[in-house]
Design an enzyme around this catalytic site. Structure first.
Site, short mmCIF file in Angstrom:
data_model
loop_
_atom_site.label_atom_id
_atom_site.label_comp_id
_atom_site.label_asym_id
_atom_site.label_seq_id
_atom_site.Cartn_x
_atom_site.Cartn_y
_atom_site.Cartn_z
CG ASP A 94 -1.84 1.04 1.39
OD1 ASP A 94 -1.59 2.12 0.81
OD2 ASP A 94 -2.86 0.84 2.06
CE LYS A 147 -2.41 12.93 -20.00
NZ LYS A 147 -3.15 11.70 -20.46
CG HIS A 177 2.69 9.94 -24.76
ND1 HIS A 177 1.52 10.19 -24.13
CD2 HIS A 177 2.36 9.36 -25.95
CE1 HIS A 177 0.51 9.78 -24.89
NE2 HIS A 177 0.99 9.26 -26.01
CE LYS A 181 1.94 10.38 -29.66
NZ LYS A 181 1.26 9.31 -30.38
CD GLU A 215 -7.44 8.06 -28.43
OE1 GLU A 215 -6.25 7.89 -28.15
OE2 GLU A 215 -8.33 8.15 -27.57
CG ASP A 234 -7.21 11.14 -21.19
OD1 ASP A 234 -6.19 10.86 -20.54
OD2 ASP A 234 -7.66 10.41 -22.10
CG HIS A 239 -1.66 14.42 -25.13
ND1 HIS A 239 -0.52 14.32 -24.38
CD2 HIS A 239 -2.34 13.26 -24.92
CE1 HIS A 239 -0.52 13.16 -23.73
NE2 HIS A 239 -1.61 12.50 -24.05
CE LYS A 325 -10.00 7.95 -24.70
NZ LYS A 325 -8.64 7.49 -25.00
C1 BG6 Z 1 -3.07 9.29 -23.24
C2 BG6 Z 1 -4.52 9.31 -22.85
O1 BG6 Z 1 -2.35 10.29 -22.58
O2 BG6 Z 1 -2.95 9.48 -24.64
C3 BG6 Z 1 -5.31 8.28 -23.64
O3 BG6 Z 1 -4.64 9.04 -21.46
C4 BG6 Z 1 -5.08 8.43 -25.12
O4 BG6 Z 1 -6.70 8.37 -23.36
C5 BG6 Z 1 -3.58 8.47 -25.41
O5 BG6 Z 1 -5.67 7.34 -25.78
C6 BG6 Z 1 -3.28 8.77 -26.86
O6 BG6 Z 1 -1.92 8.59 -27.08
P1 BG6 Z 1 -1.37 8.02 -28.44
O7 BG6 Z 1 0.12 8.08 -28.30
O8 BG6 Z 1 -1.90 6.63 -28.57
O9 BG6 Z 1 -1.91 8.95 -29.50
#
Ligand code: BG6
Length: 471
Positions: A94, A147, A177, A181, A215, A234, A239, A325
């Protein structure tokens, strides 16, 4: 030369990697494949300790790692896999229990400069950071924070305070992230390695900018996470805003990556806080039946928004951002719409107002840049067609973002991580609409979201739906 190798937190490499949240979705989908890629390149030669609440043992963790690697891209280097698996250890406990950190200390043994990666819900960051400090495990260490960083401005500030009370800023690595890219790093490169863009890259020539990050799948098994997050937190606050910052920033003023951080932070600080009427929230049909989701949930799985940057360069230019989504495609694209020619000289000009010239950055699944222009059709009349000058920018075998970021953090390179002031500025932009917003509007799966999103952009045309087959 822009110094990408800028090192923060000393230049000595971390001598262990600790993964909090190792049994979670992110570890399964992204972190194990990234570790495998690092192992294949021969650059992961430290113990990797996974920590989580589940009552697992090291053998179970190794099995999970193997399954995740097999599923993500297949196993094509058995020695690298075996080496990675032999380095994996598991600590169960924990995060609120000091014993967990004592057990971790034991497993870390002689390691003196561990890197702690917190791939856990942001609400647990402070607990874990304090646990690390209380166990005397923070000296010479680095911390990597996934994040979203906080869930609003106040929590991000509080979190920054806790992190800074334990680690120096140059040992804190905040992940977004998208910054790692290739197609997104290319925005920075393409803008400032060429001279032809700068004269038109402003309110005098740019009519509007659209960014779509869509997505074609749902929240998968992340219901509980998504219920506390939603699309705005999110992917928009991080991003999409980081993409905007790279597109809108002024040229870096000196040749270190700190100059890029300064310039992108300035954009985020110049973004006008959103108003309720700037945002359209949607929810895909059936979301409320997903495991972990409330029956009456008002959490958005789709956002469309209109944003302004109050700066000399961008005053009055609308930025339209959209993400969701279960949309029609899995694709990400930027369209920089240039203003139409001032005079309508040709018969076919009128209905096209605005769409003749644009610059298109395809960010995913492939990477490309295209410039749209009209060209005369053969014949006696002065009418033409629109074509794209097209730059294919494919790089097979490129480093994945998590591979890049983990490798960088382990050696103290902070160029591709976000800075405290940027994260807080981004939260300040979304702050007014986190609570003050309309209820979600339902949309059909595999559509482009609620129809009502069209009204948001109407004054400047329509949403450009990226086409999968188009490169
Ligand atoms: C993440 C989100 O940070 O990025 C996800 O939490 C999302 O919901 C994802 O699907 C998208 O990342 P990538 O690299 O697949 O475009």
């Amino acid at each position: 030369m822009l110094e990408l190798d800028e090192c923060r937190g000393g230049t000595e490499a971390s001598d262990a990697l600790v993964l909090f949240g190792v049994t979670g979705n992110l570890a399964r989908k992204k972190i194990f494949p990234a570790l495998y890629a690092l192992a294949k390149r021969g650059v992961l030669d430290v113990p990797v300790v996974g920590v989580a609440a589940s009552q697992w043992n090291s053998a179970q963790l190794r099995q999970r790692a193997k399954d995740s690697i097999a599923k993500s891209g297949g196993i094509d280097d058995q020695p690298a896999l075996s080496q990675l698996l032999s380095r994996l250890h598991y600590v169960s406990g924990d995060y609120n229990d000091p014993e967990t950190f004592q057990a971790l200390k034991k497993v870390l043994g002689d390691a003196r400069r561990p890197a702690y990666y917190l791939a856990i819900p942001t609400a647990l960051f402070a607990t874990v950071i304090k646990g690390i400090a209380a166990a005397g495990l923070a000296d010479h260490a680095r911390v990597i924070l996934e994040k979203p960083f906080g869930r609003d401005l106040a929590s991000a500030r509080a979190l920054n305070r806790v992190a800074r009370s334990v680690f120096p800023e140059n040992s804190i690595f905040r992940i977004d992230h998208y910054l790692a890219k290739e197609a997104i790093m290319n925005i920075l490169y393409f803008r400032f390695a060429n001279s032809f863009l700068e004269p038109i890259w402003n309110r005098n020539y740019v009519a509007s900018i659209q960014i779509t990050l869509s997505e074609n799948f749902g929240i998968e098994d992340r219901g509980a996470f998504y219920e506390t997050t939603g699309c705005l937190r999110d992917v928009v606050q991080n991003h999409l805003f980081q993409i905007v910052a790279l597109l809108a920033m002024e040229p870096p003023t000196y040749r270190e990556f700190g100059a890029v951080h300064d310039a992108t932070a300035t954009v985020l600080k110049a973004m006008r806080p959103l108003k309720a009427e700037d945002l359209l929230r949607g929810q895909y049909a059936g979301y409320r039946k997903e495991p972990g989701v409330a029956k009456q949930s008002d959490v958005e799985t789709f956002c469309a928004l209109r944003l302004f940057i109050d700066s000399w360069r961008w005053e009055g230019v609308p930025w339209y951002l959209r993400s969701g989504k279960y949309l029609a495609e899995t694709i990400a694209e930027v369209i920089v719409q240039l203003k139409p020619p001032p005079q309508r000289l040709f018969a076919d000009a009128a209905p096209l107002s605005g769409s003749a010239n644009y610059l298109r950055f395809r960010l995913s699944p492939n990477s490309a840049v295209a410039l749209a222009a009209r060209v005369k059709r053969a014949g006696q009349e002065f009418i033409g067609d629109q074509h794209e000058l097209y730059l294919l920018d494919e790089r097979p075998g490129e480093e994945g973002p998590y591979e890049r970021l983990l490798g960088d953090a382990m050696v103290g390179k902070g160029a591709l991580f976000t800075r405290e002031d940027s994260v807080e500025a981004a939260w300040a932009v979304v702050a007014p609409v986190l609570k003050d917003h309309q209820r979600v509007i339902s949309y059909s799966r595999h559509s482009w979201g609620p129809k009502q999103a069209d009204a948001l952009i109407k004054a400047d045309g329509h949403w450009h739906n990226p086409i999968h087959g188009q490169a």
